[in-house]
Design an enzyme around this catalytic site. Sequence first.
Site, short mmCIF file in Angstrom:
data_model
loop_
_atom_site.label_atom_id
_atom_site.label_comp_id
_atom_site.label_asym_id
_atom_site.label_seq_id
_atom_site.Cartn_x
_atom_site.Cartn_y
_atom_site.Cartn_z
N TYR A 133 29.74 117.15 23.66
CA TYR A 133 30.28 117.35 22.31
C TYR A 133 29.91 118.76 21.84
CZ TYR A 133 30.70 112.22 22.12
OH TYR A 133 31.02 110.90 22.37
N HIS A 167 41.38 107.02 29.09
CA HIS A 167 40.23 107.54 28.35
C HIS A 167 40.11 106.82 27.00
CE1 HIS A 167 37.63 110.49 26.29
NE2 HIS A 167 37.27 110.86 27.50
#
Length: 224
Positions: free
Chosen positions: A66, A186
């Site tokens: 992230y 995903h």
Amino acid sequence: MSMIDNDWLDAVSPEFGKDYYKQLYVFLKKEYSERQIFPPSDDIFKAFHLTPLSKVKVVIIGQDPYHGDGQAEGLCFSVHKGIDTPRSLVNIYKELHDDVGCYIPNNGSLVKWAEQGVLLLNTVLTVRAHEAFSHRGKGWEQFTDACIRAVNDQDRPVVFLLWGRPAGEKASLLNNPKHLVLTAAHPSPLSASRGFFGCRHFSKTNEFLIRHGETPIDWQIENI
């Protein structure tokens, strides 16, 4: 950078002497000295520290860390406690609830999984703040491919969870018939409804582990 010092070292130490890794190390040293890079340098190898090679039961493969402030903690899909749960992880929690009945927790730290033998491996281990994919193609992919091969070579059953196309491409590294390889879309909000929801990977993983005499994963992340 906090170096690997457990049984992963024997498996990956040949990589440290290769030209690509030397170039990667020089690149990272410059990046960390001049820019804001995530995760903190001491957490780059956190997945390996928390999940020794001999303890790996499950591998979940992510992409980049992230890139938002305070999020990345060195484990794919996981964020520090106190940080808002990212949308992909929200969807993982939704599938867990529907699949095995876990309640949806109020935090996104997956350390509990890592400590049970779930290797939470990003294919790229660092990123510039607020610049997604900024450390792709710098050498991390070659290193993490070596790590995936090291798990593939283990003489015991391991489950690989490959979500999304980039993770799915790693299936070409997996040729050990002892292992179970599961693929799905995903969990991103853009694709979760196209095959991640309903994949039942968590129950399938535990069924496989139990069938092979292994302790199943307690997937429940507790509230804080």
